[in-house]
Structures are given as structure tokens and as C-alpha cells.
Design a protein around this motif. Sequence first.
Motif, PDB file in Angstrom:
ATOM      1  N   PRO A 191       0.806  -1.233   0.000  1.00  0.00           N
ATOM      2  CA  PRO A 191       0.000   0.000   0.000  1.00  0.00           C
ATOM      3  C   PRO A 191       0.827   1.266   0.000  1.00  0.00           C
ATOM      4  O   PRO A 191       0.424   2.280  -0.586  1.00  0.00           O
ATOM      5  CB  PRO A 191      -0.839  -0.124   1.283  1.00  0.00           C
ATOM      6  N   PHE A 192       1.998   1.246   0.637  1.00  0.00           N
ATOM      7  CA  PHE A 192       2.787   2.469   0.718  1.00  0.00           C
ATOM      8  C   PHE A 192       3.309   2.904  -0.640  1.00  0.00           C
ATOM      9  O   PHE A 192       3.339   4.094  -0.948  1.00  0.00           O
ATOM     10  CB  PHE A 192       3.959   2.293   1.690  1.00  0.00           C
ATOM     11  N   ILE A 193       3.738   1.940  -1.478  1.00  0.00           N
ATOM     12  CA  ILE A 193       4.329   2.327  -2.755  1.00  0.00           C
ATOM     13  C   ILE A 193       3.344   2.277  -3.914  1.00  0.00           C
ATOM     14  O   ILE A 193       3.688   2.659  -5.031  1.00  0.00           O
ATOM     15  CB  ILE A 193       5.556   1.464  -3.092  1.00  0.00           C
ATOM     16  N   ARG A 194       2.136   1.823  -3.668  1.00  0.00           N
ATOM     17  CA  ARG A 194       1.190   1.671  -4.773  1.00  0.00           C
ATOM     18  C   ARG A 194       0.928   3.000  -5.485  1.00  0.00           C
ATOM     19  O   ARG A 194       0.868   3.058  -6.713  1.00  0.00           O
ATOM     20  CB  ARG A 194      -0.125   1.070  -4.273  1.00  0.00           C
ATOM     21  N   ASP A 195       0.798   4.069  -4.729  1.00  0.00           N
ATOM     22  CA  ASP A 195       0.544   5.370  -5.338  1.00  0.00           C
ATOM     23  C   ASP A 195       1.820   5.973  -5.922  1.00  0.00           C
ATOM     24  O   ASP A 195       1.763   6.706  -6.912  1.00  0.00           O
ATOM     25  CB  ASP A 195      -0.052   6.326  -4.303  1.00  0.00           C
ATOM     26  N   ARG A 196       2.945   5.676  -5.317  1.00  0.00           N
ATOM     27  CA  ARG A 196       4.202   6.266  -5.791  1.00  0.00           C
ATOM     28  C   ARG A 196       4.715   5.568  -7.044  1.00  0.00           C
ATOM     29  O   ARG A 196       5.343   6.201  -7.900  1.00  0.00           O
ATOM     30  CB  ARG A 196       5.239   6.214  -4.685  1.00  0.00           C
ATOM     31  N   VAL A 197       4.512   4.263  -7.129  1.00  0.00           N
ATOM     32  CA  VAL A 197       4.910   3.498  -8.318  1.00  0.00           C
ATOM     33  C   VAL A 197       3.686   2.700  -8.765  1.00  0.00           C
ATOM     34  O   VAL A 197       3.564   1.506  -8.483  1.00  0.00           O
ATOM     35  CB  VAL A 197       6.101   2.558  -8.021  1.00  0.00           C
ATOM     36  N   PRO A 198       2.758   3.340  -9.454  1.00  0.00           N
ATOM     37  CA  PRO A 198       1.472   2.690  -9.742  1.00  0.00           C
ATOM     38  C   PRO A 198       1.630   1.465 -10.641  1.00  0.00           C
ATOM     39  O   PRO A 198       2.463   1.456 -11.557  1.00  0.00           O
ATOM     40  CB  PRO A 198       0.681   3.784 -10.471  1.00  0.00           C
ATOM     41  N   PRO A 199       0.842   0.417 -10.395  1.00  0.00           N
ATOM     42  CA  PRO A 199       0.782  -0.714 -11.327  1.00  0.00           C
ATOM     43  C   PRO A 199       0.262  -0.249 -12.681  1.00  0.00           C
ATOM     44  O   PRO A 199      -0.434   0.774 -12.795  1.00  0.00           O
ATOM     45  CB  PRO A 199      -0.191  -1.690 -10.665  1.00  0.00           C
ATOM     46  N   ASN A 200       0.583  -0.997 -13.717  1.00  0.00           N
ATOM     47  CA  ASN A 200       0.130  -0.641 -15.052  1.00  0.00           C
ATOM     48  C   ASN A 200      -1.311  -1.109 -15.256  1.00  0.00           C
ATOM     49  O   ASN A 200      -1.630  -2.264 -14.972  1.00  0.00           O
ATOM     50  CB  ASN A 200       1.037  -1.278 -16.091  1.00  0.00           C
ATOM     51  N   PRO A 201      -2.201  -0.244 -15.744  1.00  0.00           N
ATOM     52  CA  PRO A 201      -3.617  -0.634 -15.906  1.00  0.00           C
ATOM     53  C   PRO A 201      -3.813  -1.841 -16.815  1.00  0.00           C
ATOM     54  O   PRO A 201      -4.661  -2.689 -16.541  1.00  0.00           O
ATOM     55  CB  PRO A 201      -4.257   0.624 -16.497  1.00  0.00           C
ATOM     56  N   GLN A 202      -3.052  -1.920 -17.919  1.00  0.00           N
ATOM     57  CA  GLN A 202      -3.200  -3.066 -18.827  1.00  0.00           C
ATOM     58  C   GLN A 202      -2.821  -4.371 -18.146  1.00  0.00           C
ATOM     59  O   GLN A 202      -3.450  -5.408 -18.370  1.00  0.00           O
ATOM     60  CB  GLN A 202      -2.343  -2.858 -20.089  1.00  0.00           C
ATOM     61  N   LEU A 203      -1.795  -4.315 -17.299  1.00  0.00           N
ATOM     62  CA  LEU A 203      -1.384  -5.533 -16.599  1.00  0.00           C
ATOM     63  C   LEU A 203      -2.390  -5.905 -15.527  1.00  0.00           C
ATOM     64  O   LEU A 203      -2.707  -7.089 -15.340  1.00  0.00           O
ATOM     65  CB  LEU A 203       0.000  -5.340 -15.994  1.00  0.00           C
ATOM     66  N   GLU A 204      -2.912  -4.915 -14.807  1.00  0.00           N
ATOM     67  CA  GLU A 204      -3.922  -5.211 -13.789  1.00  0.00           C
ATOM     68  C   GLU A 204      -5.181  -5.782 -14.416  1.00  0.00           C
ATOM     69  O   GLU A 204      -5.893  -6.570 -13.790  1.00  0.00           O
ATOM     70  CB  GLU A 204      -4.248  -3.943 -13.001  1.00  0.00           C
ATOM     71  N   ALA A 205      -5.456  -5.389 -15.654  1.00  0.00           N
ATOM     72  CA  ALA A 205      -6.629  -5.906 -16.359  1.00  0.00           C
ATOM     73  C   ALA A 205      -6.380  -7.281 -16.975  1.00  0.00           C
ATOM     74  O   ALA A 205      -7.282  -7.863 -17.590  1.00  0.00           O
ATOM     75  CB  ALA A 205      -7.065  -4.916 -17.438  1.00  0.00           C
ATOM     76  N   GLY A 206      -5.161  -7.799 -16.844  1.00  0.00           N
ATOM     77  CA  GLY A 206      -4.858  -9.130 -17.374  1.00  0.00           C
ATOM     78  C   GLY A 206      -4.651  -9.167 -18.869  1.00  0.00           C
ATOM     79  O   GLY A 206      -4.882 -10.201 -19.507  1.00  0.00           O
ATOM     80  N   ASN A 207      -4.192  -8.067 -19.466  1.00  0.00           N
ATOM     81  CA  ASN A 207      -3.992  -7.996 -20.914  1.00  0.00           C
ATOM     82  C   ASN A 207      -2.674  -8.692 -21.279  1.00  0.00           C
ATOM     83  O   ASN A 207      -1.618  -8.059 -21.369  1.00  0.00           O
ATOM     84  CB  ASN A 207      -3.978  -6.534 -21.357  1.00  0.00           C
ATOM     85  N   THR A 208      -2.748  -9.995 -21.498  1.00  0.00           N
ATOM     86  CA  THR A 208      -1.544 -10.786 -21.761  1.00  0.00           C
ATOM     87  C   THR A 208      -0.876 -10.373 -23.064  1.00  0.00           C
ATOM     88  O   THR A 208       0.362 -10.309 -23.143  1.00  0.00           O
ATOM     89  CB  THR A 208      -1.895 -12.282 -21.809  1.00  0.00           C
ATOM     90  N   GLY A 209      -1.651 -10.080 -24.084  1.00  0.00           N
ATOM     91  CA  GLY A 209      -1.080  -9.680 -25.363  1.00  0.00           C
ATOM     92  C   GLY A 209      -0.266  -8.409 -25.244  1.00  0.00           C
ATOM     93  O   GLY A 209       0.813  -8.286 -25.841  1.00  0.00           O
ATOM     94  N   TRP A 210      -0.771  -7.457 -24.478  1.00  0.00           N
ATOM     95  CA  TRP A 210      -0.048  -6.200 -24.267  1.00  0.00           C
ATOM     96  C   TRP A 210       1.262  -6.467 -23.541  1.00  0.00           C
ATOM     97  O   TRP A 210       2.288  -5.889 -23.875  1.00  0.00           O
ATOM     98  CB  TRP A 210      -0.925  -5.241 -23.470  1.00  0.00           C
ATOM     99  N   TRP A 211       1.229  -7.350 -22.524  1.00  0.00           N
ATOM    100  CA  TRP A 211       2.453  -7.688 -21.803  1.00  0.00           C
ATOM    101  C   TRP A 211       3.464  -8.359 -22.727  1.00  0.00           C
ATOM    102  O   TRP A 211       4.666  -8.035 -22.691  1.00  0.00           O
ATOM    103  CB  TRP A 211       2.136  -8.625 -20.627  1.00  0.00           C
ATOM    104  N   GLN A 212       3.017  -9.273 -23.576  1.00  0.00           N
ATOM    105  CA  GLN A 212       3.929  -9.955 -24.495  1.00  0.00           C
ATOM    106  C   GLN A 212       4.576  -8.958 -25.456  1.00  0.00           C
ATOM    107  O   GLN A 212       5.782  -9.026 -25.721  1.00  0.00           O
ATOM    108  CB  GLN A 212       3.175 -11.031 -25.277  1.00  0.00           C
ATOM    109  N   GLN A 213       3.788  -8.034 -25.972  1.00  0.00           N
ATOM    110  CA  GLN A 213       4.343  -7.018 -26.865  1.00  0.00           C
ATOM    111  C   GLN A 213       5.331  -6.117 -26.127  1.00  0.00           C
ATOM    112  O   GLN A 213       6.384  -5.743 -26.671  1.00  0.00           O
ATOM    113  CB  GLN A 213       3.212  -6.188 -27.464  1.00  0.00           C
ATOM    114  N   SER A 214       5.008  -5.789 -24.884  1.00  0.00           N
ATOM    115  CA  SER A 214       5.884  -4.923 -24.094  1.00  0.00           C
ATOM    116  C   SER A 214       7.210  -5.613 -23.803  1.00  0.00           C
ATOM    117  O   SER A 214       8.278  -4.984 -23.859  1.00  0.00           O
ATOM    118  CB  SER A 214       5.199  -4.534 -22.786  1.00  0.00           C
ATOM    119  N   LEU A 215       7.138  -6.903 -23.482  1.00  0.00           N
ATOM    120  CA  LEU A 215       8.362  -7.643 -23.212  1.00  0.00           C
ATOM    121  C   LEU A 215       9.210  -7.742 -24.476  1.00  0.00           C
ATOM    122  O   LEU A 215      10.439  -7.632 -24.425  1.00  0.00           O
ATOM    123  CB  LEU A 215       8.025  -9.026 -22.667  1.00  0.00           C
ATOM    124  N   ARG A 216       8.559  -7.938 -25.612  1.00  0.00           N
ATOM    125  CA  ARG A 216       9.310  -7.939 -26.880  1.00  0.00           C
ATOM    126  C   ARG A 216      10.007  -6.591 -27.071  1.00  0.00           C
ATOM    127  O   ARG A 216      11.175  -6.545 -27.497  1.00  0.00           O
ATOM    128  CB  ARG A 216       8.392  -8.212 -28.065  1.00  0.00           C
TER     129      ARG A 216
END
Length: 440
Positions: free
Chosen positions: A225-250
Amino acid sequence: MKKNVLLVSFDDLLAYWRYRDVFGEPLQVPNLDRLCARATVFRNAYAQAPICGPSRASFMSGLSPATTGIFDNRTSIFDRVPDRALWPFRLKEAGYFNSSGGKVHHGYGALRRRHHKTLYHDNQKRFDPDMHFPQGVEKQKFGGHRGGWAATDPADDHRFYDHEVSTSAATFLAGFDAAQPFYREVGFYSPHGPFYTPARFRELYDPDRFQRPETWDRNGFPDEPFIRDRVPPNPQLEAGNTGWWQQSLRNYFSAVSHGDYHLGRVLDALEASPHAGSTLVVVLSDHGYHLGDRNRFSKFTLFEQSLAVPLIVFDPADPTPRTVDDPVALLDVGPTILDYAGLAPIEGCDGRSLLPYLRGAGDPDRAITSFSNDGATVRQDRHRLIRYHDGSVQLFDVESDLWQQHDLGRDDPAFAPLDAELRRVCRAQGFEIGATDGTG
């Protein structure tokens, strides 16, 4: 005879050997591999800050962020540390010819003229500063984090920052003929976002082959909770967008391979030059990067992914491949280079020379501290302890738990001595963190 020094800096390159095969599609870094095949590899090297400016200020001065007070990219090292106090100046004073070349200090442009003249002999160098894309280049969007743009015409390869940097370094190595030794910097842009490369580096990787590590979904991650606002999670990753993650890793892997390609150009130029047998090569990165773990595609945290970096030292007089597993620090780079040059240690330096490690000695119990605006952390033996400014703490066994998914808690036997060490260092360096009585 004193050795020349070639310092190669990558930007946002995590400790790649830990992640080479964990996603199913192997990372391709043939030039880093060929260097490691005859060098000493420090497998547990750590940045002292998980962000560019503070980390670079730290390893160029030999002072921790807690000592300099630099924790963000807005504060210049020269606001806190005199240019003559940096270790490259010590080399210049000792008769080295100092030459700049790319991002080693924070920033992609040249240093201010007065600082450059103090630290270097040659003229300022200005490479293409466009962080988004060279103007007028034909490009294609591959998707993922920050779009995944890539240049489609090989004729435009020379427009990239890293091409200009490696060409400049190759020209220097081929043409330097002075009797004095040299210190030459090579600062690459890769793999810093937005991960723009020639398209052929995208084509090295099939995004459909990237697979999430099973432990991400099976075990989850502790709440932060302390760092969630300072280093926010990525919305696409929180939504489970696997294709977006694969493209990002590429995109990230492609940018690593792009930087590796230009490292190869520099190594080829060195090997073809008269300096091949007399040049110490040091390769590092300023900090690491999260590749989708904790739903983050970013840096800034105090976890292993943000702090663990590659550190490779090649001595042509001893081309024996070695690995060192003891924890070491980027703070050690300056003291090591000065030691090779036969110069006295930096007064008040927070690092130490790694030359004994290259000769077979070690210190497996050494504690390495790092700092950020969020708190402080220490790595010792197989554990990492993080203490945040709100007093919360986390303890992980990072050898058995690469992704830090299992907080061992305060009752673990490793907690008390690690917490005492972290608080001792913070007190000594005037760095304030959360509750220090062990109850926060």
C-alpha cells in the motif's frame, strides 16, 4: 604500464542473466555473452538507487545517495558534489586522457562546458537527443508499452543514439595514438524506454512465445500500500492484458539486443585497435527494471528487479571467465578503476575496490544498501530487507524467491540482524526511514 579504461554504461538494463530464459523466448545478447566468456561477472551487483540520476551520481562520485542527498532526476550531482571530487578527475590528474561519449552522467546531452572541461580533454559530443524517435524516419508500431515503434528502413540505422555513440567510440579507439593511457566513456541509450529500435530487433522475438512465470499467478505478490501510489501498477497488466504484456516484453528484449549489437561494434573496434591488450573494459547499467511482475513495467522500487544490475570487468591480462556471487555495489566501480590505475582510494568513499574479488578473494557477508524516496533496503547473504518511510518492512529470500512473493516477516531469524544493519547505515549517513524500534 597503466591500463586504458573503457567504461560502458547501459540505461535501465536489469541483471539480464537472471531473466534470459524465464519467459520462454530467450533473450539474445551475443556480444555480452562473448565478453562474459573471458571476464569476471558480478552476479549480485546492485545500484544504490532505482532511478537514473541518483544512481549515476552515486557511482560516478563513489558516494551513496544518502550521502549526496540526491534521490530524484531533478537534482544534478554538480549541485551537491564538486566536479573535481569525481573519480574521473582523479584519472585526468594522474595523466589519463579522458574522453566522454554518451550517457554516463545523467542526461543524454553533453555536460555543461565548465564541468566537461574539468573532467575531459576532448570536445563536448552531442548525439541525437530525440528520446522519442529520430525525426523523418519511416516507422511501424508493434504495440505494447509506449507503442513499440520501430524503424523499418535499415538506411536509418545511423540515426539512432546508440549508433552515434558506438561509431564515436570506434573512431576514438582506431585513432587514439597518444603515449598516455586513456579513459573513454561509452554511454548507451538502450534499453531505456520508449524502446525504439530498428525493426529487425523486434523480429528477433515472437511475442506469442512469451509466457508469464507460473509463480506470478499461483503465488501472487504481497500487498504494497505504501508504494502503490508512488509506483502505480500498469492498468493493462492489472486488467490481465496478456497480449499487451507480451508485446511490451518484446519491446524491452529488442532494446536490450539493440544495445548489445552496438556493444559488439565497440568490442570489435577495440579488438582491431592497438589497445586490445592494454584496455580494461567495465560494463554496467544504472539500475534494473520490472518486466510485468507486480503488474509493473517500470523501475523506481526497492525490489531486486529495480536494483540488480549487470557488472562485468574484463582485464586483457587475465581473460579467465569467473563469476562472483558475493553482493557488490555500483559504488565500487570508481574505487576499482582507481585501484587498477594505482591511485589512492577516494577520501570518504562509500564503496570499495573489487580488485581483490578479481583475484579470487571475496566477502559473502557484505551488506549492500540502496535508497529511494520510499525508504531504504539492504541485501546481505541471500536476503533482502526493505524498510519504508511509513515504518512497514518486508523481508525476502531472494535466492529461492526471485520475484519476492513470500514476505518472511519479522519472526524470521534473518530479520533482526538485517534490520539492525540497515538502521545502522541509515543513521551513519543521516538517512531517515520509518519507525526504528523494530515495531513500525
